[in-house]
Enzyme design. Structure first.
Site, PDB file in Angstrom:
ATOM      1  CB  CYS A 219       2.232   3.135  10.603  1.00  0.00           C
ATOM      2  SG  CYS A 219       2.748   4.866  10.273  1.00  0.00           S
TER       3      CYS A 219
ATOM      4  CB  CYS B   6       3.294   6.819   3.631  1.00  0.00           C
ATOM      5  SG  CYS B   6       3.869   5.529   4.485  1.00  0.00           S
TER       6      CYS B   6
ATOM      7  CD  GLU C 221      -1.261  -0.004   3.728  1.00  0.00           C
ATOM      8  OE1 GLU C 221      -2.515  -0.198   3.355  1.00  0.00           O
ATOM      9  OE2 GLU C 221      -0.837  -0.106   4.866  1.00  0.00           O
TER      10      GLU C 221
ATOM     11  CB  CYS D 159       8.173  -6.315   7.002  1.00  0.00           C
ATOM     12  SG  CYS D 159       9.529  -5.506   7.839  1.00  0.00           S
TER      13      CYS D 159
HETATM   14  N1  SAH Z   1      10.447  -0.941   8.676  1.00  0.00           N
HETATM   15  C1  SAH Z   1      10.582   0.205   8.481  1.00  0.00           C
HETATM   16  C2  SAH Z   1       9.689   1.342   8.008  1.00  0.00           C
HETATM   17  C3  SAH Z   1       8.181   0.786   7.980  1.00  0.00           C
HETATM   18  S1  SAH Z   1       7.286   0.797   9.447  1.00  0.00           S
HETATM   19  C4  SAH Z   1      10.738   0.637  10.469  1.00  0.00           C
HETATM   20  O1  SAH Z   1      10.593  -0.111  10.998  1.00  0.00           O
HETATM   21  O2  SAH Z   1      10.715   1.849  10.589  1.00  0.00           O
HETATM   22  C5  SAH Z   1       6.865   2.622   9.764  1.00  0.00           C
HETATM   23  C6  SAH Z   1       6.567   3.202  11.264  1.00  0.00           C
HETATM   24  O3  SAH Z   1       5.369   2.456  11.628  1.00  0.00           O
HETATM   25  C7  SAH Z   1       7.611   2.410  12.340  1.00  0.00           C
HETATM   26  O4  SAH Z   1       7.986   3.445  13.118  1.00  0.00           O
HETATM   27  C8  SAH Z   1       6.671   1.177  12.746  1.00  0.00           C
HETATM   28  O5  SAH Z   1       7.168   0.826  13.971  1.00  0.00           O
HETATM   29  C9  SAH Z   1       5.048   2.012  12.741  1.00  0.00           C
HETATM   30  N2  SAH Z   1       4.128   0.980  13.036  1.00  0.00           N
HETATM   31  C10 SAH Z   1       4.098  -0.321  12.493  1.00  0.00           C
HETATM   32  N3  SAH Z   1       2.680  -0.909  12.998  1.00  0.00           N
HETATM   33  C11 SAH Z   1       2.236   0.111  13.583  1.00  0.00           C
HETATM   34  C12 SAH Z   1       1.155   0.194  14.479  1.00  0.00           C
HETATM   35  N4  SAH Z   1       0.264  -0.836  14.366  1.00  0.00           N
HETATM   36  N5  SAH Z   1       0.618   1.388  14.959  1.00  0.00           N
HETATM   37  C13 SAH Z   1       1.569   2.542  14.856  1.00  0.00           C
HETATM   38  N6  SAH Z   1       2.742   2.746  14.313  1.00  0.00           N
HETATM   39  C14 SAH Z   1       2.998   1.327  13.740  1.00  0.00           C
END
Ligand code: SAH
Length: 369
Positions: A357, A127, A114, A134
């Site tokens: 996210c 984004c 997405e 992942c």
């Molecule tokens: N793998 C990278 C980028 C993708 S995640 C990373 O870990 O930074 C992007 C952001 O979204 C990260 O900070 C991640 O921890 C956050 N994220 C993932 N799942 C989430 C959720 N359920 N609620 C809020 N933030 C979340």
């Protein structure tokens, strides 16, 4: 929950009428500039045709070769025989009241990722995803629940950017990019850097690297490689916990790395790029939102010039975590702020369409979530 037919790889839903038996064409967005130049010169066309094509792709919003009106008709036909501009399809588009739009992109092989367009004042931020699934395994994130399938190509990353750009009115431009969609961008450095080269190129999307953020779980060797590229992208490191015991529970890849090496790599990135670091911290009710976590975090960050981006957990179906209460969010914030940490609480945009996210699960084979 709908189940869609998976097309054989030499057909696409949209181009079925162009002759399903033909071999798949190459993805033009995957072709480095030099390779396009070679392709053109092999057919007797001068290099400036490549520049024209790029202008059509990245500023002209062309979705067909036919619309590239200043190219000779014969060249347009040859391009159309050999290449697709877009190879994925839009499996679903959702729009929220605040103007956020999310596209569920179905890739040519049926995998899904997405990407999101966010409108905030003059900002038009996108984004973008870097992988199908992942491998990092963060326990609160839907993207990693079923592991990783594969890296996205340069063209697949660029196609997300262009599909979002095409949703803007003609007089609006993309202003910011965050690599925060599905996947770990630093586990796909070649694809991500190749796409971002086009994003920041004045002949491409023309977005300054200072307006481009790469978000990572924190992979030190890849952070060092990124620093060596000497391009001042913003780096956001997803920390989520102030100590190894808790971080390893929430971010399993931490067991093999450890917070200290992540912080040192981030420091080196800061020294070489001069860009202020951002740390991200998903606040999970009752897990990492306590006062003692906040105090410990201020000690970890002491002496560093950082922005702390605190993100209240967005619920993921089937996961046991809770969004923290308003009180614990503001207490957490207050503790960080009173010790001098710059804190930003991420505004929740696109809430009602789950554009926030970490909410898309991997899907390899053309079935929706
Ligand atoms: N793998 C990278 C980028 C993708 S995640 C990373 O870990 O930074 C992007 C952001 O979204 C990260 O900070 C991640 O921890 C956050 N994220 C993932 N799942 C989430 C959720 N359920 N609620 C809020 N933030 C979340």
């Amino acid at each position: 929950m709908t189940s869609l037919p998976v097309l054989p790889s030499n057909q696409t839903a949209e181009h079925g009428d162009e002759g399903g038996a033909q071999p798949r064409k190459a993805h033009l967005l995957n072709l480095p500039d030099d390779a396009l130049k070679d392709w053109l010169s092999e057919r007797g066309y001068p290099a400036f045709r490549g520049k024209q094509i790029r202008r059509w792709l990245y500023s002209g919003r062309a979705e067909s070769f036919d619309s590239m009106s200043d190219l000779p008709a014969k060249l347009r036909a040859k391009l159309a025989e050999s290449f697709d501009i877009f190879q994925a399809s839009e499996a679903h588009v959702s729009t929220s009241r605040d103007g956020t739009e999310k596209i569920l992109v179905r890739l040519a092989d049926g995998g899904e990722v997405e990407c999101v367009l966010l409108r905030d004042g003059d900002r038009r931020s996108i984004c973008v995803s870097s992988q199908v699934g992942c491998a990092m395994g963060c326990v609160f994130c839907a993207s990693g629940l079923d592991g990783v399938d594969r890296n996205l190509t340069r063209g697949e990353i660029l196609e997300q950017m262009l599909r979002l750009q095409h949703r803007l009115p003609a007089d609006e431009r993309l202003s910011h990019i965050v690599m925060m969609g599905m996947g770990e961008p630093l586990a796909n450095l070649p694809g991500v850097l190749a796409a971002l080269d086009v994003a920041r190129n004045p002949d491409g999307l023309g977005i300054s690297p200072r307006r481009i953020t790469i978000s990572t779980v924190g992979l030190p060797p890849a952070i060092d490689k990124l620093a060596a590229s000497k391009i001042p992208y913003n780096l956001a490191v997803s920390l989520h916990a102030p100590n190894d015991e808790l971080r390893s529970r929430l971010v399993p890849v931490n067991q093999k790395i450890g917070i200290e090496p992540v912080l040192s790599a981030a420091d080196r990135y800061f020294q070489s790029s001069g860009r202020r670091l951002t740390f991200e911290y998903v606040l999970l009710g009752g897990i990492n939102d306590s006062e003692s976590c906040a105090h410990e975090l201020t000690r970890v960050l002491r002496g560093r010039t950082v922005m702390m981006n605190v993100i209240p957990y967005n619920p993921v179906e089937g996961l046991p975590y809770k969004t923290p209460s308003k009180e614990s969010i503001s207490r957490f914030k207050q503790i960080l702020e009173s010790s001098g940490v710059n804190v930003m609480f991420r505004q929740r945009k696109g809430d009602e369409i789950d554009a926030a996210c970490g909410q898309l699960r991997r899907n390899r084979g053309g079935k929706t979530k």
